[in-house]
Design an enzyme around this catalytic site. Structure first.
Site, mmCIF file in Angstrom:
data_model
loop_
_atom_site.group_PDB
_atom_site.id
_atom_site.type_symbol
_atom_site.label_atom_id
_atom_site.label_comp_id
_atom_site.label_asym_id
_atom_site.label_seq_id
_atom_site.Cartn_x
_atom_site.Cartn_y
_atom_site.Cartn_z
ATOM 1 N N CYS A 137 1.460 6.310 12.728
ATOM 2 C CA CYS A 137 0.768 6.588 11.468
ATOM 3 C C CYS A 137 0.582 8.092 11.339
ATOM 4 O O CYS A 137 0.193 8.753 12.306
ATOM 5 C CB CYS A 137 -0.595 5.888 11.453
ATOM 6 S SG CYS A 137 -1.519 6.138 9.924
ATOM 7 N N LEU A 138 0.843 8.614 10.147
ATOM 8 C CA LEU A 138 0.670 10.055 9.923
ATOM 9 C C LEU A 138 -0.796 10.457 10.082
ATOM 10 O O LEU A 138 -1.086 11.621 10.330
ATOM 11 C CB LEU A 138 1.175 10.431 8.523
ATOM 12 C CG LEU A 138 2.684 10.257 8.314
ATOM 13 C CD1 LEU A 138 3.043 10.481 6.843
ATOM 14 C CD2 LEU A 138 3.487 11.186 9.211
ATOM 15 N N HIS A 144 1.039 -2.221 6.573
ATOM 16 C CA HIS A 144 0.369 -1.040 7.135
ATOM 17 C C HIS A 144 -0.251 -0.194 6.010
ATOM 18 O O HIS A 144 -1.405 0.255 6.124
ATOM 19 C CB HIS A 144 1.412 -0.245 7.932
ATOM 20 C CG HIS A 144 0.965 1.074 8.470
ATOM 21 N ND1 HIS A 144 0.871 1.333 9.820
ATOM 22 C CD2 HIS A 144 0.618 2.238 7.855
ATOM 23 C CE1 HIS A 144 0.466 2.587 10.005
ATOM 24 N NE2 HIS A 144 0.309 3.160 8.830
ATOM 25 N N GLU A 145 0.497 -0.012 4.919
ATOM 26 C CA GLU A 145 -0.001 0.825 3.812
ATOM 27 C C GLU A 145 -1.136 0.138 3.054
ATOM 28 O O GLU A 145 -2.104 0.791 2.658
ATOM 29 C CB GLU A 145 1.132 1.178 2.840
ATOM 30 C CG GLU A 145 2.339 1.879 3.434
ATOM 31 C CD GLU A 145 2.027 3.080 4.281
ATOM 32 O OE1 GLU A 145 0.913 3.642 4.161
ATOM 33 O OE2 GLU A 145 2.892 3.454 5.106
ATOM 34 N N GLN A 148 -4.723 8.236 2.464
ATOM 35 C CA GLN A 148 -4.413 9.246 3.493
ATOM 36 C C GLN A 148 -4.468 10.674 2.962
ATOM 37 O O GLN A 148 -4.592 11.618 3.740
ATOM 38 C CB GLN A 148 -3.027 8.986 4.101
ATOM 39 C CG GLN A 148 -2.942 7.695 4.891
ATOM 40 C CD GLN A 148 -1.550 7.447 5.395
ATOM 41 O OE1 GLN A 148 -0.712 6.915 4.673
ATOM 42 N NE2 GLN A 148 -1.268 7.834 6.626
ATOM 43 N N GLY A 192 6.194 5.990 4.958
ATOM 44 C CA GLY A 192 5.268 5.473 3.967
ATOM 45 C C GLY A 192 4.054 6.375 3.881
ATOM 46 O O GLY A 192 3.797 7.167 4.798
ATOM 47 N N HIS A 250 -4.332 0.629 4.731
ATOM 48 C CA HIS A 250 -4.965 1.924 4.421
ATOM 49 C C HIS A 250 -5.832 1.826 3.163
ATOM 50 O O HIS A 250 -6.938 2.370 3.117
ATOM 51 C CB HIS A 250 -3.911 3.010 4.186
ATOM 52 C CG HIS A 250 -3.358 3.650 5.412
ATOM 53 N ND1 HIS A 250 -4.141 4.292 6.345
ATOM 54 C CD2 HIS A 250 -2.080 3.778 5.858
ATOM 55 C CE1 HIS A 250 -3.355 4.782 7.310
ATOM 56 N NE2 HIS A 250 -2.110 4.478 7.045
HETATM 57 O O1 GNR Z 1 5.866 7.055 9.224
HETATM 58 C C1 GNR Z 1 5.371 5.968 9.550
HETATM 59 N N1 GNR Z 1 6.032 5.180 10.428
HETATM 60 C C2 GNR Z 1 5.665 3.877 10.707
HETATM 61 C C3 GNR Z 1 6.252 3.267 11.807
HETATM 62 C C4 GNR Z 1 5.942 1.970 12.120
HETATM 63 C C5 GNR Z 1 5.051 1.271 11.344
HETATM 64 C C6 GNR Z 1 4.448 1.864 10.249
HETATM 65 C C7 GNR Z 1 4.755 3.165 9.937
HETATM 66 S S1 GNR Z 1 4.025 3.897 8.556
HETATM 67 C C8 GNR Z 1 4.047 5.572 9.018
HETATM 68 C C9 GNR Z 1 3.582 6.457 7.888
HETATM 69 C C10 GNR Z 1 2.129 6.159 7.605
HETATM 70 O O2 GNR Z 1 1.219 6.507 8.311
HETATM 71 N N2 GNR Z 1 1.864 5.423 6.575
HETATM 72 O O3 GNR Z 1 0.602 5.061 6.317
HETATM 73 NI NI NI Z 2 -0.406 5.030 8.195
#
Ligand code: GNR
Ligand code: NI
Length: 168
Positions: A92-93, A134-135, A51, A46, A138
């Site tokens: 998270c990236l 999660h997104e 980001q 995601g 952000h």
């Molecule tokens: O790549 C991602 N893996 C992930 C694993 C578990 C819960 C959420 C994520 S999202 C993350 C990519 C990202 O940072 N999205 O904002």
């Molecule tokens: Ni993230």
């Protein structure tokens, strides 16, 4: 194809609250394409516009094995349909190299618009529900590290700051 730089914690720009998308023109299509390229290249499931330092309410997700099922959510909103929490090891990236358990409601209903501005609704559970929450966090300037203890968060902050100093 264009790759966008991904901001990393504790960059204060990750704390901005994104504004709704109002223009569904060609610029939006380019941004979505570039976000998908960036997400696939980074091997993420995601990516939120925040980001890549674009403070608009837009996110892309692809949780498929084959990486051939992109989902695009514009101006997303969700409601919880099952309050019961599920734990998931989140990464998270923007917090590279760290994975920690986070609890979130296990099922949600998302309302959003697609690239053409058409509204749609989707129910999500499991990993997709985790990822959407999660997104959307952000877009509201939140990160998964906010759910951890202050001690854990501080350790992650220090390690990433050290790495950023090394590569600066
Ligand atoms: O790549 C991602 N893996 C992930 C694993 C578990 C819960 C959420 C994520 S999202 C993350 C990519 C990202 O940072 N999205 O904002
Ligand atoms: Ni993230």
């Amino acid at each position: 194809m264009a790759l966008l730089p991904i901001l990393e914690f504790p960059d204060p720009r990750l704390r901005k609250v994104a504004a709704p998308v109002t223009d569904f023109g060609d610029g939006l299509r380019t941004l979505v394409d570039n976000m998908l390229d960036t997400m696939y290249k980074a091997e993420g499931i995601g990516l939120a516009a925040t980001q890549v330092n674009v403070h608009k309410r837009l996110l892309v997700i692809d949780i498929s094995e084959e990486k051939d099922s992109p989902h695009i959510f514009i101006n997303p909103e969700f409601e919880v349909i099952e309050e019961e929490l599920q734990d998931y090891q989140e990464g998270c990236l923007s917090v590279p190299g760290f994975f920690e358990e986070v609890s979130r409601p296990r099922a949600i209903r998302v309302k959003a618009r697609d690239q053409r501005g058409e509204e749609f609704e989707h129910e999500a559970r499991g990993l997709l529900a985790v990822c959407i929450q999660h997104e959307i966090d952000h877009l509201d300037g939140k990160l998964f590290v906010d759910y951890l203890s202050p001690l854990k968060r501080q350790r992650i902050r220090s390690k990433l700051e050290k790495e950023h100093r090394k590569s600066a």
